[in-house]
Each structure stands twice: as structure tokens, then as C-alpha cells.
Design an enzyme around this catalytic site. Structure first.
Site, PDB file in Angstrom:
ATOM      1  CB  CYS A  22     -14.893  12.272  49.362  1.00 51.28           C
ATOM      2  SG  CYS A  22     -16.705  11.593  48.002  1.00 51.28           S
ATOM      3  CB  CYS A  72     -26.018   3.033  53.571  1.00 54.09           C
ATOM      4  SG  CYS A  72     -26.279   4.216  54.517  1.00 54.09           S
ATOM      5  CB  CYS A 116     -37.703   0.346  57.291  1.00 55.29           C
ATOM      6  SG  CYS A 116     -39.086  -0.035  56.588  1.00 55.29           S
ATOM      7  CB  CYS A 191     -58.570  18.745 113.074  1.00 49.07           C
ATOM      8  SG  CYS A 191     -58.064  17.470 115.092  1.00 49.07           S
TER       9      CYS A 191
HETATM   10 ZN   LIG Z   1     -25.082   5.644  54.567  1.00 47.65          ZN
HETATM   11 ZN   LIG Z   2     -40.594  -0.711  58.225  1.00 43.65          ZN
HETATM   12 ZN   LIG Z   3     -16.090  12.891  46.148  1.00 44.79          ZN
END
Ligand SMILES: [Zn+2]
Ligand SMILES: [Zn+2]
Ligand SMILES: [Zn+2]
Ligand SMILES: [Zn+2]
Ligand SMILES: [Zn+2]
Ligand SMILES: [Zn+2]
Length: 383
Positions: A22, A72, A116, A191
Site C-alpha cells: 500500500c 496523480c 486531465c 460476355c
Molecule cells: Zn494514482
Molecule cells: Zn482537458
Molecule cells: Zn494502507
């Protein structure tokens, strides 16, 4: 034993690696108790839940929560929220999503651009959206901009493109190579005496032998004793005609598409071109910006021209189509000129001339889009 690939996966947290940890608490990923987001970042469900619950406290904005990984931008997936949230909390989350979706649908939409997160607002009657991330897309269907075509025409065209391959196959199956020059010859008469349109070689459609060898031994001069399948000459003519009509528009559609890609590639060097221009003319950046402006306009023109050939393909013959082709031709001529100017070497660029072409071409572009988005003319029912 840990392979290099596993090590790499551990570092980047790529999906499919059950051994990865994680990214918040560093606990091992346990199937059923942890989740992979589409960006490839892995988290245990407890960490994700805590994160999302705190976002939920902030109200409706929680629907734009992103992957916990720093920088991110991937939006927190609805499906994961459903899996990890307590049913009561999920209900709250779901309500936020539906409310905002209803509100959004009419004038707002998510940008389909990769990574985006911007939401765009629709402006005026045009369905084209220019996102802050640089992508230009259709407000209604999320495809790249396709003015002056409607979404439904684009859909038909996409189907037609697939069908085209089948039509070509059929025609090739119904044509034979000339035994001498290998050109594809289609039989359009009953033909069997064929004369190659390329090399004028005369041959028999049935056995592909020399026509001069035919006579009594083949069961008569205009016969061949090999069994003859009945030919749907009429169907063949129709298919050929239809394909030729399609090819006319498709070729031009593809040419503009290629030119558009070429113009897009010009953007890669645009900053260095601007700098060169500034150095050469000893001017400020704002006096050199037109170089970029020209290429952006060129890309827009190419894209619109590409789609005009799809609209043209579907438009019924008539006055409306004539006007349309007139506007199309104007834009085409000016786009070619603009294209020449944008491809010039920096020392050959004439700023005033180029600004003039930019203004002129922009006018033609607007004329065409405005003219066509109001009345599209009659659209053929057949594909
Ligand atoms: Zn991510
Ligand atoms: Zn965009
Ligand atoms: Zn975790
Ligand atoms: Zn669309
Ligand atoms: Zn031939
Ligand atoms: Zn024969």
C-alpha cells in the site's frame, strides 16, 4: 527470490503485482482487502476508505477526489468507492454524484483527455470544447472535435469505414487479375471476352486463357466450356459506383487528416521557432506569438476540412450542397496558403503577410462552421 521485474513493479506500484505494498501504510496488498486504481497505484482498502471518508465530509466536491498518490490526477473511481465505503456513506456519495451529474449534463462535462481533471463549460451553439489542458473535444460525445459534422454523422462514418473494408474485399473477390499485367479487372458485361483496360491484353474471363485460343474447342468463340457461374453484373456495377463515391470523399478525408498530423508535429518545434524569430527581428515575444497562432489555426482548419468531407459524403445533392462545397473550397484554398506560410523558414517569414492570412483564413473557417451548424442540408438516409 525476487526478480527484476517484481522489484520494478514494487517501485512503480504497477497493477498485477500482488506482492506490492500500500502506498500509504506500506502494508502488503491482500486480495480482496486492497485495490489497484487505473493509474496503477495500489492501496489497502482501509487507507482508501479513510481518505474518501474525509473527502466526503467536505461535501459535493468529494466526487472530484483523486488518487491519494501525490500529483496523480486520476479521479477516484466510482466502482472502488462502492466497494470500500460503508453502505450508508456510499449512498451519500452516490447522491452527490447523481446531483452533480444532472446539473453538469446540460452545460458542463469532463475532459476526456488523458490525466486531465478539468471540467469544461459549453459555450454557445458549438459543440466544440477547448480544454485548458490543450485537448479539443466534442461536448456531447467526447470524441475529438468534429465540426461541422454532428455526432450521429460521425457515428455513421465510423461504421462506414469498417464496412468499406468488406466492400473492397467483395469487389476484389469479384475481379480477376489480368493474366498478363496483373491489373484488377472487373467483369461488367455478360460476355467472357475480356480486354484488359491497362495493357489491352485479350483474355477469357472463365479460364484466363488467351482469347485467340478460343473457338470451336471451347464450345464456340464466345463461350468457354468450363462451367460458368452466373454473374450479378448489376450488383457489381452498383457496388463499384458506391465504392467510387465513397473513395472520393474518403481520400480527401484522409489527406486532410495526414496534413493535420503534420501540422500538429510543427507544434513540437514552435517555441524554438518563436525564439529564433525574436532573435532575428530583435522583438519581444508577443510580436512573435503569431507564428504559433498560425499553426494552431492550421490544425483547426485541417480538422474541420477533414470532417467537411464526411458531411459532404452524406449530404444530398442540391443547392445547399453547392453552397457548402463553395465554402469548403474557399477554406481549402486559404488553408493551403496558410500551410505554406507556416512551413517557411524563420528568415523568410513576413509577419504582416502572415497576420493577414491568419485573419483571412479564420474568417473562412468561421463562415463554414457558422453556415453549416445552422442548416445542415438534407442528409442521405443510405450509408
Ligand atoms: Zn494514482
Ligand atoms: Zn482537458
Ligand atoms: Zn494502507
Ligand atoms: Zn460529438
Ligand atoms: Zn493487362
Ligand atoms: Zn476460356
Amino acid at each position: 527470490k525476487v526478480t527484476r521485474k517484481e522489484k520494478e513493479n514494487k517501485r512503480t506500484g504497477l497493477r498485477g503485482d500482488i506482492n506490492s505494498k500500500c502506498r500509504i501504510c506500506d502494508d502488503d496488498m491482500i486480495p480482496g482487502k486492497s485495490s489497484s486504481l487505473s493509474c496503477g497505484h495500489n492501496f489497502c482498502n482501509d487507507c482508501l476508505r479513510m481518505r474518501l471518508e474525509s473527502q466526503l465530509k467536505m461535501g459535493p466536491s468529494c466526487i472530484t477526489a483523486t488518487c491519494p498518490e501525490q500529483e496523480c490526477n486520476v479521479i477516484f473511481p466510482y466502482s472502488v468507492a462502492k466497494r470500500i465505503l460503508h453502505p450508508q456513506l456510499f449512498e451519500k456519495y452516490r447522491n452527490y454524484v447523481t446531483q452533480s451529474f444532472v446539473k453538469m449534463k446540460k452545460e458542463l462535462c469532463w475532459c476526456p483527455g488523458v490525466n486531465c481533471v478539468w471540467i469544461s463549460k459549453r459555450v454557445g451553439i458549438s459543440t466544440d470544447v477547448n480544454c485548458r489542458c490543450g485537448s479539443k473535444y466534442c461536448f456531447l460525445c467526447g470524441r475529438p472535435c468534429h465540426s461541422p459534422c454532428t455526432c450521429s454523422l460521425v457515428e455513421r462514418w465510423e461504421l462506414r469505414l469498417n464496412e468499406d473494408n468488406a466492400a473492397r474485399d467483395w469487389l476484389i473477390a469479384n475481379s480477376k487479375p489480368c493474366p498478363k499485367c496483373k491489373a484488377h479487372i472487373q467483369k461488367n458485361q455478360g460476355c467472357n471476352h475480356m480486354t484488359c483496360s491497362q495493357c489491352k491484353h485479350e483474355f477469357c474471363w472463365i479460364c484466363l486463357g488467351n482469347w485467340s485460343d478460343h473457338g470451336s474447342q471451347t464450345g464456340g468463340f464466345y463461350n468457354c466450356n468450363r462451367p460458368q457461374k452466373s454473374q450479378g453484373a448489376n450488383d457489381l456495377d452498383k457496388a463499384k459506383e458506391r465504392l467510387e463515391y465513397f473513395t472520393h470523399y474518403h481520400d480527401r478525408y484522409q489527406e486532410h487528416n495526414k496534413s493535420m498530423k503534420f501540422a500538429e508535429n510543427q507544434m513540437a518545434e514552435i517555441q524554438s521557432k518563436i525564439r529564433q524569430f525574436m532573435q532575428l527581428r530583435h522583438c519581444e515575444e508577443r510580436f512573435a506569438e503569431f507564428v504559433k497562432e498560425g499553426v494552431i489555426l492550421l490544425i483547426d482548419c485541417r480538422r474541420v476540412l477533414k470532417w467537411t468531407y464526411v458531411l459532404g459524403y452524406y449530404m444530398e445533392k442540391g443547392e445547399r450542397k453547392k453552397l457548402f462545397e463553395f465554402l469548403q473550397q474557399d477554406l481549402e484554398k486559404n488553408t493551403e496558403r496558410l500551410s505554406e506560410h507556416t512551413e517557411k523558414k524563420v528568415d523568410a517569414i513576413n509577419r504582416d503577410e502572415m497576420l493577414n492570412y491568419i485573419a483571412l483564413t479564420r474568417n473562412y473557417l468561421r463562415n463554414l462552421i457558422d453556415g453549416m451548424s445552422e442548416v445542415q442540408g438534407k442528409i442521405r438516409a443510405a450509408d
